[in-house]
Scaffold this motif. Structure first.
Motif, mmCIF file in Angstrom:
data_model
loop_
_atom_site.group_PDB
_atom_site.id
_atom_site.type_symbol
_atom_site.label_atom_id
_atom_site.label_comp_id
_atom_site.label_asym_id
_atom_site.label_seq_id
_atom_site.Cartn_x
_atom_site.Cartn_y
_atom_site.Cartn_z
ATOM 1 N N MET A 1 0.963 -1.307 -0.191
ATOM 2 C CA MET A 1 -0.094 -0.155 0.128
ATOM 3 C C MET A 1 0.861 1.262 -0.165
ATOM 4 S SD MET A 1 -3.174 0.927 -0.256
ATOM 5 C CE MET A 1 -4.187 -0.433 0.254
ATOM 6 N N LYS A 2 0.402 2.176 -0.794
ATOM 7 C CA LYS A 2 1.115 3.582 -1.108
ATOM 8 C C LYS A 2 0.442 4.735 -0.147
ATOM 9 C CE LYS A 2 3.157 2.270 -5.341
ATOM 10 N NZ LYS A 2 3.390 2.599 -6.674
ATOM 11 N N PHE A 3 1.234 5.628 0.382
ATOM 12 C CA PHE A 3 0.693 6.564 1.188
ATOM 13 C C PHE A 3 0.936 8.038 0.578
ATOM 14 C CE2 PHE A 3 0.442 2.841 3.849
ATOM 15 C CZ PHE A 3 -0.842 2.890 4.048
ATOM 16 N N SER A 4 0.180 9.034 0.748
ATOM 17 C CA SER A 4 0.612 10.218 0.480
ATOM 18 C C SER A 4 0.115 11.341 1.555
ATOM 19 C CB SER A 4 -0.475 10.666 -0.943
ATOM 20 O OG SER A 4 -0.672 12.283 -0.681
ATOM 21 N N ALA A 5 1.102 12.213 1.882
ATOM 22 C CA ALA A 5 1.011 12.983 2.901
ATOM 23 C C ALA A 5 0.203 14.212 2.662
ATOM 24 C CB ALA A 5 2.327 13.425 3.544
ATOM 25 N N ASN A 6 -0.956 14.528 3.409
ATOM 26 C CA ASN A 6 -1.553 15.649 3.155
ATOM 27 C C ASN A 6 -1.218 16.829 3.868
ATOM 28 O OD1 ASN A 6 -3.701 17.839 3.516
ATOM 29 N ND2 ASN A 6 -4.853 16.396 2.269
ATOM 30 N N LEU A 7 -0.465 17.845 3.185
ATOM 31 C CA LEU A 7 0.321 18.945 3.969
ATOM 32 C C LEU A 7 -0.227 20.082 4.294
ATOM 33 C CD1 LEU A 7 3.458 18.787 1.471
ATOM 34 C CD2 LEU A 7 3.002 17.485 3.842
ATOM 35 N N GLY A 8 -2.048 19.890 4.217
ATOM 36 C CA GLY A 8 -2.787 20.825 4.907
ATOM 37 C C GLY A 8 -2.699 20.400 6.271
ATOM 38 N N PHE A 9 -2.526 19.304 6.607
ATOM 39 C CA PHE A 9 -2.540 18.972 8.192
ATOM 40 C C PHE A 9 -1.192 18.255 8.703
ATOM 41 C CE2 PHE A 9 -7.470 17.612 8.198
ATOM 42 C CZ PHE A 9 -7.712 18.902 8.169
ATOM 43 N N LEU A 10 -0.160 17.937 7.740
ATOM 44 C CA LEU A 10 0.967 17.444 8.327
ATOM 45 C C LEU A 10 2.100 18.433 7.857
ATOM 46 C CD1 LEU A 10 0.559 13.571 7.013
ATOM 47 C CD2 LEU A 10 0.029 14.428 9.324
ATOM 48 N N TRP A 11 3.040 18.533 8.821
ATOM 49 C CA TRP A 11 4.272 19.373 8.936
ATOM 50 C C TRP A 11 3.682 20.994 8.488
ATOM 51 C CZ3 TRP A 11 5.205 14.283 6.335
ATOM 52 C CH2 TRP A 11 6.063 13.580 7.090
ATOM 53 N N ARG A 237 -5.059 14.809 11.583
ATOM 54 C CA ARG A 237 -4.360 15.847 12.549
ATOM 55 C C ARG A 237 -3.213 15.177 13.429
ATOM 56 N NH1 ARG A 237 -6.943 20.398 11.541
ATOM 57 N NH2 ARG A 237 -9.160 20.508 10.644
ATOM 58 N N PRO A 238 -2.154 15.172 13.421
ATOM 59 C CA PRO A 238 -1.247 14.598 14.323
ATOM 60 C C PRO A 238 -1.238 14.883 15.646
ATOM 61 C CG PRO A 238 0.076 16.478 12.950
ATOM 62 C CD PRO A 238 -1.317 16.590 12.489
ATOM 63 N N GLN A 239 -1.825 15.968 16.155
ATOM 64 C CA GLN A 239 -1.768 15.962 17.644
ATOM 65 C C GLN A 239 -0.379 16.048 18.325
ATOM 66 O OE1 GLN A 239 -4.897 13.034 18.490
ATOM 67 N NE2 GLN A 239 -6.646 14.365 17.846
ATOM 68 N N GLY A 240 0.348 16.763 17.475
ATOM 69 C CA GLY A 240 1.731 16.661 18.247
ATOM 70 C C GLY A 240 2.777 16.832 17.040
ATOM 71 N N PRO A 241 3.962 16.712 17.242
ATOM 72 C CA PRO A 241 4.905 16.690 16.034
ATOM 73 C C PRO A 241 4.561 15.590 15.098
ATOM 74 C CG PRO A 241 6.196 16.963 18.139
ATOM 75 C CD PRO A 241 4.761 16.471 18.319
ATOM 76 N N THR A 242 4.414 15.802 13.625
ATOM 77 C CA THR A 242 3.977 14.831 12.753
ATOM 78 C C THR A 242 5.027 13.506 12.668
ATOM 79 O OG1 THR A 242 3.279 16.735 11.150
ATOM 80 C CG2 THR A 242 3.887 14.671 10.172
ATOM 81 N N GLY A 243 6.116 13.855 13.017
ATOM 82 C CA GLY A 243 7.075 12.827 12.839
ATOM 83 C C GLY A 243 6.760 11.902 14.143
ATOM 84 N N ASP A 244 6.008 12.189 15.005
ATOM 85 C CA ASP A 244 5.745 11.572 16.166
ATOM 86 C C ASP A 244 4.666 10.482 15.736
ATOM 87 O OD1 ASP A 244 8.024 12.481 17.574
ATOM 88 O OD2 ASP A 244 6.909 13.583 18.946
ATOM 89 N N SER A 245 3.906 10.844 14.789
ATOM 90 C CA SER A 245 2.575 10.181 14.625
ATOM 91 C C SER A 245 2.468 9.135 13.531
ATOM 92 C CB SER A 245 1.591 11.380 14.133
ATOM 93 O OG SER A 245 1.944 11.781 12.834
ATOM 94 N N LEU A 246 3.667 8.802 12.901
ATOM 95 C CA LEU A 246 3.675 8.047 11.749
ATOM 96 C C LEU A 246 4.064 6.391 11.937
ATOM 97 C CD1 LEU A 246 6.212 10.630 9.804
ATOM 98 C CD2 LEU A 246 3.591 10.275 9.725
ATOM 99 N N GLY A 247 3.651 6.032 13.099
ATOM 100 C CA GLY A 247 4.093 4.583 13.297
ATOM 101 C C GLY A 247 3.070 3.626 12.597
ATOM 102 N N TRP A 248 1.817 4.282 12.196
ATOM 103 C CA TRP A 248 0.758 3.366 11.332
ATOM 104 C C TRP A 248 1.136 3.050 10.191
ATOM 105 C CZ3 TRP A 248 -0.383 5.556 7.011
ATOM 106 C CH2 TRP A 248 -0.308 7.133 6.729
ATOM 107 N N MET A 249 2.199 3.965 9.550
ATOM 108 C CA MET A 249 2.507 3.824 8.061
ATOM 109 C C MET A 249 3.149 2.307 7.894
ATOM 110 S SD MET A 249 3.969 6.514 5.318
ATOM 111 C CE MET A 249 5.139 7.000 6.176
ATOM 112 N N ALA A 250 4.210 2.068 8.659
ATOM 113 C CA ALA A 250 5.002 0.640 8.507
ATOM 114 C C ALA A 250 4.168 -0.147 8.664
ATOM 115 C CB ALA A 250 6.026 0.582 9.450
ATOM 116 N N ARG A 251 3.057 -0.138 9.677
ATOM 117 C CA ARG A 251 2.162 -1.288 9.997
ATOM 118 C C ARG A 251 1.196 -1.564 8.917
ATOM 119 N NH1 ARG A 251 -2.690 -0.533 14.172
ATOM 120 N NH2 ARG A 251 -3.955 -2.355 14.012
ATOM 121 N N TYR A 252 0.799 -0.478 7.932
ATOM 122 C CA TYR A 252 -0.212 -0.719 7.073
ATOM 123 C C TYR A 252 0.505 -0.856 5.728
ATOM 124 C CZ TYR A 252 -3.589 0.884 10.518
ATOM 125 O OH TYR A 252 -4.397 1.124 11.490
#
Length: 254
Positions: A1-11, A237-252
């Protein structure tokens, strides 16, 4: 599965070019944004070329946001403003190599709004067709945007059929669809030929997609089984630093 970062909410703490670079460094396969118009297109294009990422989509302007606008396309009497915003978005998309533009309906209702919406969407599609650009419409839930004209996937499908342009597609945001309608996987199965982009976020808090009432492990597996191969938009909405919210990506990803 590929993912796109929505930069309206991330970073959102970074400039758009630097957010593109951050998304590339984090392992995203593509990016998308909301309203990039304060940034010169050449700067965005340079960051895309540097990272090798594609900008999947951007939004046309919403109108006078301070006065309460959230889109213009279904607002009777404001057709000139709506079409100017569409034409601006298409020009920016061409400049950075983006092949989708999201056109927002705004707050309205009734037959006149429907007629204005369809006429403006036909204009958008016809203007976009020569460049191979897809026009996207997105149902938005009535809790986040009370009174928004387009609120359900069935309504979006009916609009797409009424306008009758092959480059008009639905933005299927699982967050909005789950809140308004539920039954996300069956709706995707039925509507996939009309879908131009898929987005994800936790329900009901719009946080990272590894919590809440939707099991995205199951949803993403089903999307893959249906033959979808394009990147899924992470619009949460990452609800903190975006980098801290990305654990889901490796899982999926698998």
């Amino acid at each position: 599965m590929k993912f796109s970062a929505n930069l309206g909410f991330l970073w959102t703490d970074l400039t758009l070019p630097d957010a593109i670079r951050a998304a590339g460094a984090a392992g995203f396969d593509a990016v998308e944004c909301h309203w990039p118009y304060d940034v010169p297109p050449a700067d965005v294009r340079a960051a895309l070329e540097e990272t090798g990422l594609e900008m999947l989509g951007l939004n046309a302007r919403r109108g006078n946001v301070a006065a309460g606008d959230n889109g213009l396309t279904a607002i009777p009497g404001r057709e000139d403003e709506a079409r100017a915003a569409i034409d601006e978005a298409l020009a920016y998309a061409r400049a950075i190599g983006t092949l989708s533009v999201h056109v927002m309906s705004g707050f309205s209702g009734g037959p006149r709004a429907q007629a204005s919406y369809c006429e403006n969407l036909a204009h958008a599609c016809d203007a976009a067709a020569a460049e191979g650009i897809t026009i996207l419409i997105e149902p938005i839930n009535h809790y986040d945007a009370p009174g928004y004209f387009l609120s359900t996937s069935a309504q979006a499908a009916a609009i797409i059929r009424e306008v009758g342009r092959p480059n008009l597609k639905m933005m299927f945001d699982c967050y909005h669809v789950q809140i308004m309608e539920g039954d996300v996987c069956r709706r995707l199965e039925a509507l996939l030929p009309l879908v131009g982009h898929i987005q994800i976020a936790a329900v009901p808090d719009r946080g990272p997609p590894d919590r809440g009432e939707l099991d995205y492990g199951h949803v993403l597996d089903r999307i893959g089984q249906l033959g979808w191969t394009r990147p899924i938009g992470a619009e949460y909405r990452p609800q903190g630093p975006t980098g801290d919210s990305l654990g889901w990506m490796a899982r999926y990803r698998g």
